[in-house]
Design a protein around this motif. Structure first.
Motif, short mmCIF file in Angstrom:
data_model
loop_
_atom_site.label_atom_id
_atom_site.label_comp_id
_atom_site.label_asym_id
_atom_site.label_seq_id
_atom_site.Cartn_x
_atom_site.Cartn_y
_atom_site.Cartn_z
N GLY A 138 1.23 -0.73 0.21
CA GLY A 138 0.12 0.23 -0.11
C GLY A 138 1.23 1.70 0.26
N ALA A 139 2.22 1.13 0.64
CA ALA A 139 2.76 2.94 1.39
C ALA A 139 2.98 2.50 -0.58
N ALA A 140 3.35 1.80 -0.97
CA ALA A 140 4.42 1.96 -2.15
C ALA A 140 3.98 2.42 -2.98
N SER A 168 2.24 6.66 -6.97
CA SER A 168 0.75 7.77 -7.06
C SER A 168 1.31 9.07 -6.40
N GLY A 169 2.29 9.46 -6.30
CA GLY A 169 2.76 11.19 -5.28
C GLY A 169 3.75 10.73 -6.01
N GLY A 170 4.62 10.33 -6.43
CA GLY A 170 5.98 10.27 -6.85
C GLY A 170 5.95 10.40 -8.73
N ILE A 171 5.47 10.07 -9.29
CA ILE A 171 5.43 9.97 -10.75
C ILE A 171 3.51 10.08 -11.25
N THR A 172 3.08 9.69 -11.09
CA THR A 172 1.76 10.16 -11.75
C THR A 172 0.93 11.17 -11.44
#
Length: 312
Positions: free
Chosen positions: A218-220, A225-229
């Motif tokens: 879930g953290a991954a 989601s935050g860093g890339i998309t």
């Protein structure tokens, strides 16, 4: 003959610019679709809670974007710093989006989210003086009908909290998008916007830490989601907004559910249904009408005052 050649040569840069804008816009929309898939999967399977997903997502976005800037320039820019208002809109979108999907199914949530984005951006655009031509209104309506047709089989009566949360998320994203128009340094503005959400993230953690739960998976997913998309996707979107009208930006985002559905076909072996094909034609056709509307009526949409350029 010579004058015709000059005309063709003069039009070449604008054609290249149009293709570049199209490719950048499509890249951003693909990132949005991937982000939706990540969020829905993580929250739907219960491998992380909404507050933890939102917190990790925003922290990861800030870290990744700052690292990219530092690797490129060795220091954070001092001229383009986003704004506290845009950051608040970003945080509002992220947190309400996550919590809304606790109560809403995918189809209902998508309809409310993109409907709110559409309404908020077009209304704000009209308030600022932009006027839509008849063909553009037809394109907006046709695209919305296509979206409703796409999600209709899975639409259920939404709960009041879920509806309000997702409508808030869509409105916040619409305002955040409009704040990004005219950004002179999309990467720096987006990075600073993510950084400015961190005080709000701390408050969210303090309020919800008792209910925090997440797995490594879930953290991954939240980090991706935050860093890339999200982080990189929003940077690309800010870049595209330089050459899109508010209406074009609003309607273009209606393609995200279609792209997400096609992603399911490609990556999860889902079938291409007749409903998906028809709705895709309707949504993309509506977007096409909105984009080419001004040229068909030989009228240009009024630009925002130059004093607003660079405001973020």
């Amino acid at each position: 003959m010579i004058s015709q050649l000059k005309t063709e040569l003069a039009s070449t840069p604008s054609r290249k610019t149009g293709i570049k804008v199209f490719l950048i816009t499509v890249s951003a929309l693909v990132a949005f679709a991937a982000n939706s898939v990540l969020c829905r999967f993580a929250l739907g399977t219960g491998i992380i809670d909404a507050a933890a997903f939102t917190s990790i997502r925003l922290i990861a976005g800030a870290v990744v974007l700052c690292l990219i800037i530092l690797l490129r320039t060795s220091h954070l820019p001092q001229t383009s710093k986003g704004s506290w208002f845009a950051s608040f809109m970003l945080f509002t979108y992220a947190v309400t989006f996550s919590y809304a999907y606790i109560d809403l199914d995918t189809g209902t949530g998508a309809l409310i989210l993109f409907g709110a984005v559409q309404i908020s951006m077009i209304c704000l655009s009209i308030v600022k003086g932009n006027r839509l031509q008849i063909i553009e209104w037809f394109g907006v309506a046709f695209a919305c009908m296509g979206l409703v047709y796409l999600v209709l089989p899975s639409i259920s009566t939404p709960s009041a909290p879920g509806f309000l949360l997702m409508a808030t998320a869509g409105s916040a994203w619409g305002v955040y998008t409009l704040k990004g128009r005219g950004s002179l340094n999309p990467l720096a503005d987006t990075a600073y916007n993510f950084l400015r959400t961190l005080p709000l993230v701390i408050i969210l953690v303090i309020i919800t830490y008792r209910n925090f739960h997440f797995t490594v998976q879930g953290a991954a997913l939240a980090v991706i989601s935050g860093g890339i998309t999200s982080g990189m996707g929003y940077t690309i979107w800010y870049t595209a907004l330089r050459d899109l009208t508010a209406t074009q930006a609003a309607v273009a985002q209606l393609s995200v559910p279609v792209i997400a559905a096609l992603g399911g076909v490609i990556f999860m072996a889902e079938l291409i249904t007749l409903r998906l094909s028809i709705s895709s034609i309707m949504i993309l056709g509506g977007i096409f009408l909105v984009v080419i509307g001004p040229s068909l009526t030989h009228q240009r949409l009024p630009k925002e005052p130059l004093s607003q350029k660079g405001e973020n």
